[in-house]
Design an enzyme around this catalytic site. Structure first.
Site, short mmCIF file in Angstrom:
data_model
loop_
_atom_site.label_atom_id
_atom_site.label_comp_id
_atom_site.label_asym_id
_atom_site.label_seq_id
_atom_site.Cartn_x
_atom_site.Cartn_y
_atom_site.Cartn_z
N LYS A 132 -1.36 -6.00 -5.25
CA LYS A 132 -1.21 -6.96 -6.34
C LYS A 132 -0.71 -6.25 -7.60
CE LYS A 132 -2.77 -10.46 -4.01
NZ LYS A 132 -1.83 -11.52 -3.59
N HIS A 189 3.14 5.11 -3.01
CA HIS A 189 4.11 4.19 -2.40
C HIS A 189 4.78 4.90 -1.23
CE1 HIS A 189 6.92 0.84 -2.33
NE2 HIS A 189 7.85 1.73 -2.07
N1 LIG Z 1 1.74 -3.14 -12.91
C1 LIG Z 1 1.88 -2.58 -11.68
N2 LIG Z 1 1.09 -3.01 -10.68
C2 LIG Z 1 1.20 -2.43 -9.46
C3 LIG Z 1 2.18 -1.42 -9.21
C4 LIG Z 1 3.00 -0.97 -10.31
O1 LIG Z 1 3.84 -0.04 -10.17
N3 LIG Z 1 2.81 -1.58 -11.53
N4 LIG Z 1 2.34 -0.88 -7.93
C5 LIG Z 1 1.79 -1.71 -6.88
C6 LIG Z 1 1.86 -1.10 -5.51
N5 LIG Z 1 3.10 -1.47 -4.88
C7 LIG Z 1 3.97 -0.50 -4.54
O2 LIG Z 1 3.61 0.71 -4.47
C8 LIG Z 1 3.42 -2.84 -4.66
C9 LIG Z 1 2.42 -3.72 -4.37
C10 LIG Z 1 2.74 -5.08 -4.17
C11 LIG Z 1 4.03 -5.54 -4.28
C12 LIG Z 1 4.34 -7.02 -4.09
O3 LIG Z 1 5.48 -7.42 -4.13
N6 LIG Z 1 3.27 -7.83 -3.88
C13 LIG Z 1 3.46 -9.25 -3.64
C14 LIG Z 1 2.17 -9.85 -3.14
C15 LIG Z 1 1.77 -9.24 -1.82
C16 LIG Z 1 0.43 -9.79 -1.34
O4 LIG Z 1 -0.08 -10.75 -1.87
O5 LIG Z 1 -0.10 -9.17 -0.38
C17 LIG Z 1 3.79 -9.94 -4.96
O6 LIG Z 1 3.27 -9.49 -5.99
O7 LIG Z 1 4.48 -10.97 -4.86
C18 LIG Z 1 5.04 -4.63 -4.57
C19 LIG Z 1 4.75 -3.27 -4.75
C20 LIG Z 1 0.37 -2.17 -7.18
N7 LIG Z 1 0.37 -2.84 -8.45
N1 LIG Z 2 3.29 -0.72 -2.24
C1 LIG Z 2 2.06 -0.20 -1.92
C2 LIG Z 2 2.09 0.18 -0.46
O1 LIG Z 2 2.89 -0.31 0.28
N2 LIG Z 2 1.18 1.10 -0.13
C3 LIG Z 2 1.10 1.60 1.21
O2 LIG Z 2 0.29 0.74 1.97
C4 LIG Z 2 -0.39 1.52 2.97
C5 LIG Z 2 -1.86 1.17 2.82
O3 LIG Z 2 -2.57 1.69 3.87
P1 LIG Z 2 -4.17 1.57 3.81
O4 LIG Z 2 -4.51 0.13 3.59
O5 LIG Z 2 -4.60 2.09 5.16
O6 LIG Z 2 -4.64 2.47 2.71
C6 LIG Z 2 -0.13 3.00 2.65
O7 LIG Z 2 0.84 3.52 3.52
C7 LIG Z 2 0.43 2.95 1.23
O8 LIG Z 2 1.42 3.94 0.97
#
Ligand SMILES: Nc1nc2c(c(=O)[nH]1)N[C@@H](CN(C=O)c1ccc(C(=O)N[C@@H](CCC(=O)O)C(=O)O)cc1)CN2
Ligand SMILES: NCC(=O)N[C@@H]1O[C@H](COP(=O)([O-])[O-])[C@@H](O)[C@H]1O
Length: 194
Positions: free
Chosen positions: A92, A110
Site C-alpha cells: 500500500k 523492491h
Molecule cells: N509513499 C510510498 N509508499 C510506498 C512505497 C513508496 O516508494 N512510497 N513503496 C511501496 C512498495 N512498492 C514497491 O516497492 C509498491 C507497493 C504497491 C504498489 C501498488 O501499485 N499497489 C496497488 C495496490 C496493491 C494491493 O492492494 O495489493 C495500488 O496502490 O494501487 C506499487 C509499489 C510501499 N508503499
Molecule cells: N513492491 C513491493 C514488492 O513487490 N515487494 C516484494 O514483495 C515480496 C514480498 O514477499 P514476502 O511477503 O514474502 O515478504 C518480496 O519479494 C518483495 O521484494
C-alpha cells in the site's frame, strides 16, 4: 546507539524475519519492536505475534478515510518507540504523516533494479513478469529510502542476479528473493552507520 525497528508487511514479511533473526543472533545492533499489516490474515502478523512484537491490523476496512488510516499507522508506529521503519513486502502507498514522523528513516525493498520495473502497479509477481517480458539480461533487488512518490526515493543498496534463458516467473522470483534478506541487512547497517 542501536536502531529501534518497526515493520509494515502485507504478506510473508520475509525481509522483516531476516532482520529480526539478525537482531537475535548479533549480526545487527538493533531492537525489533512492532509490526503492522493491512492484511489481517498475513503470515507476517502471526509470526510477529509469536516473536513478541507489538502488532496491529490497520487497513481501509477499519479506517475508510485514507487520512485517518495514515494517522492510525503513524500513531501505532510512533507509540512503539521505533525510530526506523522497514517496508517488508508492503503493498500500500504510505501517507505523508507516517513519512513525516519517520523522515529519512523509512526503507523499502523492491524486487527489481530500480528505476526499472518500479512505480504504481509494480509489486510482487507483476515485477518479475515485467522483467521477463522486457528481455533484460539481469534483475535483482533494490532497497531505497521511501518518499511520497512510489519507488522514487534515493537508492541505498542494490544486488544483481542474472536472468537466465528458460527462466519462469517462479525461477526468477526465487533467485531474487534469495538475495533480498542479505541486501536489506546491508542497507539497514549502512543507515545505522550514518
Ligand atoms: N509513499 C510510498 N509508499 C510506498 C512505497 C513508496 O516508494 N512510497 N513503496 C511501496 C512498495 N512498492 C514497491 O516497492 C509498491 C507497493 C504497491 C504498489 C501498488 O501499485 N499497489 C496497488 C495496490 C496493491 C494491493 O492492494 O495489493 C495500488 O496502490 O494501487 C506499487 C509499489 C510501499 N508503499
Ligand atoms: N513492491 C513491493 C514488492 O513487490 N515487494 C516484494 O514483495 C515480496 C514480498 O514477499 P514476502 O511477503 O514474502 O515478504 C518480496 O519479494 C518483495 O521484494
Amino acid at each position: 546507539m542501536s536502531l529501534k525497528l518497526a515493520f509494515l508487511a502485507s504478506h510473508g514479511g520475509s525481509a522483516a524475519r531476516e532482520l529480526v533473526r539478525a537482531c537475535h543472533d548479533g549480526r545487527l545492533g538493533a531492537v525489533p519492536l512492532a509490526l503492522a499489516s493491512n492484511n489481517s490474515r498475513s503470515p507476517a502478523l502471526a509470526w510477529a505475534r509469536e516473536a513478541g512484537l507489538q502488532t496491529a491490523h490497520l487497513s481501509r476496512a477499519g479506517y475508510p478515510d485514507p487520512d485517518a488510516l495514515d494517522e492510525a499507522i503513524r500513531d501505532f508506529l510512533t507509540q512503539s518507540g521505533a525510530d526506523t521503519l522497514v517496508l517488508s513486502g508492503y503493498m500500500k502507498a504510505l501517507g505523508p504523516r507516517v513519512l513525516a514522523a519517520f523522515e529519512g528513516r523509512v526503507l523499502n525493498i523492491h524486487p527489481s533494479l530500480l528505476p526499472r520495473h518500479g512505480g504504481r502497479g509494480m509489486y510482487g509477481d507483476r515485477v518479475h513478469e515485467s522483467v521477463l517480458a522486457s528481455g533484460d539480461a539481469e534483475s535483482g533487488a533494490t532497497v531505497h529510502l521511501v518518499t511520497l512518490g512510489i519507488d522514487e526515493g534515493p537508492v541505498l543498496a542494490q544486488s544483481k542476479v542474472p536472468v537466465l534463458s528458460g527462466d519462469t516467473l517462479e525461477t526468477l522470483k526465487a533467485r531474487v528473493q534469495a538475495i533480498e534478506g542479505e541486501l536489506m541487512l546491508r542497507a539497514v547497517r549502512e543507515l545505522a552507520a550514518r
